[in-house]
Design an enzyme around this catalytic site. Structure first.
Site, PDB file in Angstrom:
ATOM      1  N   LYS A  74      68.485  23.940  26.710  1.00 35.28           N
ATOM      2  CA  LYS A  74      67.618  24.695  27.640  1.00 35.28           C
ATOM      3  C   LYS A  74      68.122  24.771  29.073  1.00 35.28           C
ATOM      4  CE  LYS A  74      65.140  26.239  25.535  1.00 35.28           C
ATOM      5  NZ  LYS A  74      65.553  27.281  24.543  1.00 35.28           N
ATOM      6  N   GLY A  76      70.686  26.892  29.976  1.00 33.85           N
ATOM      7  CA  GLY A  76      71.269  28.202  30.296  1.00 33.85           C
ATOM      8  C   GLY A  76      72.477  28.601  29.467  1.00 33.85           C
ATOM      9  N   THR A  77      72.621  28.001  28.282  1.00 33.08           N
ATOM     10  CA  THR A  77      73.792  28.331  27.444  1.00 33.08           C
ATOM     11  C   THR A  77      73.832  29.815  27.064  1.00 33.08           C
ATOM     12  OG1 THR A  77      73.847  26.105  26.516  1.00 33.08           O
ATOM     13  CG2 THR A  77      74.945  27.805  25.262  1.00 33.08           C
ATOM     14  N   HIS A 124      75.828  21.051  22.230  1.00 35.40           N
ATOM     15  CA  HIS A 124      75.085  20.024  22.981  1.00 35.40           C
ATOM     16  C   HIS A 124      75.704  18.643  22.749  1.00 35.40           C
ATOM     17  CE1 HIS A 124      72.201  23.111  23.628  1.00 35.40           C
ATOM     18  NE2 HIS A 124      71.585  23.024  22.470  1.00 35.40           N
ATOM     19  N   ARG A 146      70.911  22.086  34.637  1.00 28.79           N
ATOM     20  CA  ARG A 146      69.666  22.654  35.190  1.00 28.79           C
ATOM     21  C   ARG A 146      68.807  21.514  35.688  1.00 28.79           C
ATOM     22  NH1 ARG A 146      65.472  26.519  31.722  1.00 28.79           N
ATOM     23  NH2 ARG A 146      64.474  27.444  33.567  1.00 28.79           N
ATOM     24  N   SER A 154      61.123  23.802  29.618  1.00 28.06           N
ATOM     25  CA  SER A 154      61.705  24.791  28.719  1.00 28.06           C
ATOM     26  C   SER A 154      61.873  24.216  27.303  1.00 28.06           C
ATOM     27  CB  SER A 154      63.058  25.240  29.274  1.00 28.06           C
ATOM     28  OG  SER A 154      63.611  26.245  28.487  1.00 28.06           O
ATOM     29  N   TYR A 213      72.412  26.118  36.692  1.00 25.31           N
ATOM     30  CA  TYR A 213      71.500  27.234  36.380  1.00 25.31           C
ATOM     31  C   TYR A 213      70.932  27.820  37.670  1.00 25.31           C
ATOM     32  CZ  TYR A 213      67.250  29.422  34.410  1.00 25.31           C
ATOM     33  OH  TYR A 213      66.242  30.304  34.073  1.00 25.31           O
ATOM     34  N   MET A 252      68.677  40.644  29.455  1.00 25.67           N
ATOM     35  CA  MET A 252      69.015  39.840  28.273  1.00 25.67           C
ATOM     36  C   MET A 252      67.816  39.685  27.339  1.00 25.67           C
ATOM     37  SD  MET A 252      71.729  36.946  29.506  1.00 25.67           S
ATOM     38  CE  MET A 252      71.437  36.024  28.012  1.00 25.67           C
ATOM     39  N   LYS A 279      60.675  32.434  30.548  1.00 28.77           N
ATOM     40  CA  LYS A 279      60.382  32.839  31.930  1.00 28.77           C
ATOM     41  C   LYS A 279      61.641  33.020  32.777  1.00 28.77           C
ATOM     42  CE  LYS A 279      55.858  31.447  33.577  1.00 28.77           C
ATOM     43  NZ  LYS A 279      55.177  30.561  34.537  1.00 28.77           N
TER      44      LYS A 279
HETATM   45  P1  A3P Z   1      62.832  29.030  30.246  1.00 27.77           P
HETATM   46  O1  A3P Z   1      62.278  28.440  29.000  1.00 27.77           O
HETATM   47  O2  A3P Z   1      62.537  28.218  31.456  1.00 27.77           O
HETATM   48  O3  A3P Z   1      62.453  30.458  30.432  1.00 27.77           O
HETATM   49  P2  A3P Z   1      69.354  27.852  26.655  1.00 27.77           P
HETATM   50  O4  A3P Z   1      70.058  29.159  26.614  1.00 27.77           O
HETATM   51  O5  A3P Z   1      70.245  26.747  27.072  1.00 27.77           O
HETATM   52  O6  A3P Z   1      68.592  27.617  25.393  1.00 27.77           O
HETATM   53  O7  A3P Z   1      68.294  27.949  27.847  1.00 27.77           O
HETATM   54  C1  A3P Z   1      67.142  28.734  27.716  1.00 27.77           C
HETATM   55  C2  A3P Z   1      66.534  28.874  29.088  1.00 27.77           C
HETATM   56  O8  A3P Z   1      67.358  29.750  29.880  1.00 27.77           O
HETATM   57  C3  A3P Z   1      65.154  29.538  29.008  1.00 27.77           C
HETATM   58  O9  A3P Z   1      64.430  29.018  30.128  1.00 27.77           O
HETATM   59  C4  A3P Z   1      65.526  30.996  29.194  1.00 27.77           C
HETATM   60  O10 A3P Z   1      64.465  31.829  29.587  1.00 27.77           O
HETATM   61  C5  A3P Z   1      66.573  30.883  30.285  1.00 27.77           C
HETATM   62  N1  A3P Z   1      67.421  32.060  30.376  1.00 27.77           N
HETATM   63  C6  A3P Z   1      68.060  32.707  29.388  1.00 27.77           C
HETATM   64  N2  A3P Z   1      68.716  33.777  29.866  1.00 27.77           N
HETATM   65  C7  A3P Z   1      68.496  33.803  31.199  1.00 27.77           C
HETATM   66  C8  A3P Z   1      68.908  34.676  32.253  1.00 27.77           C
HETATM   67  N3  A3P Z   1      69.660  35.735  32.009  1.00 27.77           N
HETATM   68  N4  A3P Z   1      68.463  34.404  33.496  1.00 27.77           N
HETATM   69  C9  A3P Z   1      67.685  33.332  33.745  1.00 27.77           C
HETATM   70  N5  A3P Z   1      67.263  32.464  32.789  1.00 27.77           N
HETATM   71  C10 A3P Z   1      67.669  32.693  31.524  1.00 27.77           C
END
Ligand code: A3P
Length: 317
Positions: A74, A76-77, A124, A146, A154, A213, A252, A279
């Site tokens: 969670k 920003g991967t 991970h 993050r 998240s 992030y 996205m 979000k």
């Molecule tokens: P939230 O749950 O806070 O919205 P991962 O990709 O590591 O699983 O992380 C997911 C988190 O990154 C989620 O956070 C997701 O909404 C956020 N995310 C994905 N794409 C994004 C983007 N383009 N800009 C900002 N946040 C993004």
């Protein structure tokens, strides 16, 4: 709950620790090399013995130009993956596949080796569990981090939306406690980061880039340029700005709803497993933590991390 962890043994997974709290809520995980992994339903395993698949990662053959995104869940991967794929392809095309199709834990050695170059993997796992060739071949690794409170929120929302047996039944306060004490899949974030730092320090020849992030969110174009430079790409400033724009949260999320395929489970196909694009903000934690919970979180987090060198942004500036 401090003290000795109770565990069962299972022929398919090895050690099955009891991660339940006093209310009986907790993740169903197996433990391998000190890390907790979700016990996945059979349809996601595709026949592979789960611990063997994780073990196989270490032996995978890599190509010199492979790239690995390393991150705690969670952080920003998905976002970084999309950015990197656009940068290396030189196009603004979004990925049709889901990121699990490039994730070490899901695809194991065979899946990794079957992918055509240029491969952008994600994981991970800690460095010690990555392919031996990562260090030998000096594979470029990007760590995206993050602030832990938003990562916690998240992760909670991610797990709360997944049906049993993967999902989490407890409330946010219970999850935050499990997050801090590491009784969750992939363990505690502070341990993950400390381990990453120590393992990278022991392999100084490994090319790594630390990304945050929050920096990506507050100045996406500069972040994209930083990634391009690290990868040795001659991307123009204009192209990096276009990539940043094409990878905005809104764009996205739309792409995710309209064209993603290869989802690892029916529950993500029909939306019942929730979304990976919730979000996408800095500071949503303020809507979830009480003042007391936030103070306790700071206390425990800072105790472990105060000299770690990791600096997080908790509120947009
Ligand atoms: P939230 O749950 O806070 O919205 P991962 O990709 O590591 O699983 O992380 C997911 C988190 O990154 C989620 O956070 C997701 O909404 C956020 N995310 C994905 N794409 C994004 C983007 N383009 N800009 C900002 N946040 C993004």
């Amino acid at each position: 709950m401090a003290g000795v962890e109770k565990s069962l043994q299972d022929p398919n997974h090895g050690e099955l620790p009891d991660l339940r709290n006093s209310k009986g809520h907790g993740f169903h995980c197996y433990k391998h090399d000190g890390v907790y992994f979700f016990v996945l339903p059979p349809q996601m395993l595709k026949g592979a013995h789960p611990a063997d698949r994780i073990k196989s990662v270490k032996k995978a053959q890599l190509k010199d130009d492979d790239i690995i995104i390393c991150a705690y869940p969670k952080c920003g991967t998905h976002w970084l993956w999309e950015v990197i794929e656009m940068l290396i392809s030189g196009t603004l095309q979004h990925q049709k596949d889901v990121k699990e199709t490039r994730m070490f834990e899901f695809i194991g050695k065979d899946g990794m080796e079957a992918l055509p170059p240029r491969r952008v993997f994600n994981t991970h796992l800690p460095l010690r569990m990555l392919p031996k060739q990562v260090v030998e071949k000096k594979i470029k690794c990007i760590q995206i981090m993050r602030n832990p409170k938003d990562a916690c929120v998240s992760f909670f929302n991610h797990c709360k939306n997944i049906p049993k047996p993967l999902g989490y039944e407890g409330d946010f306060a219970e999850f935050a406690e499990a997050f801090l004490t590491g009784k969750i899949p992939f363990g505690s974030y502070s341990t993950y980061l400390q381990t990453w730092k120590d393992e990278v320090a022991a392999a100084p020849e490994l090319p790594t880039l630390d990304m945050y992030y929050e920096d990506m969110k507050m100045d996406p174009a500069t972040s994209v340029k930083k990634v391009a430079r690290f990868l040795g790409l001659a991307s123009s400033d204009k192209f990096c700005e276009d990539v940043a724009d094409a990878c905005s949260f809104t764009k996205m999320k739309k792409v995710d709803q309209e064209m993603k395929s290869g989802l690892p489970m029916k529950m993500w196909e029909d939306g019942s497993g929730g979304t990976f694009y919730r979000k996408g903000e800095i500071g949503d934690w303020k809507n979830w933590f009480t003042v007391a919970q936030s103070e306790r979180f700071d206390q425990l987090w800072n105790k472990k991390m105060k000299d770690s060198g990791f600096e997080f942004t908790y509120t947009p500036v």
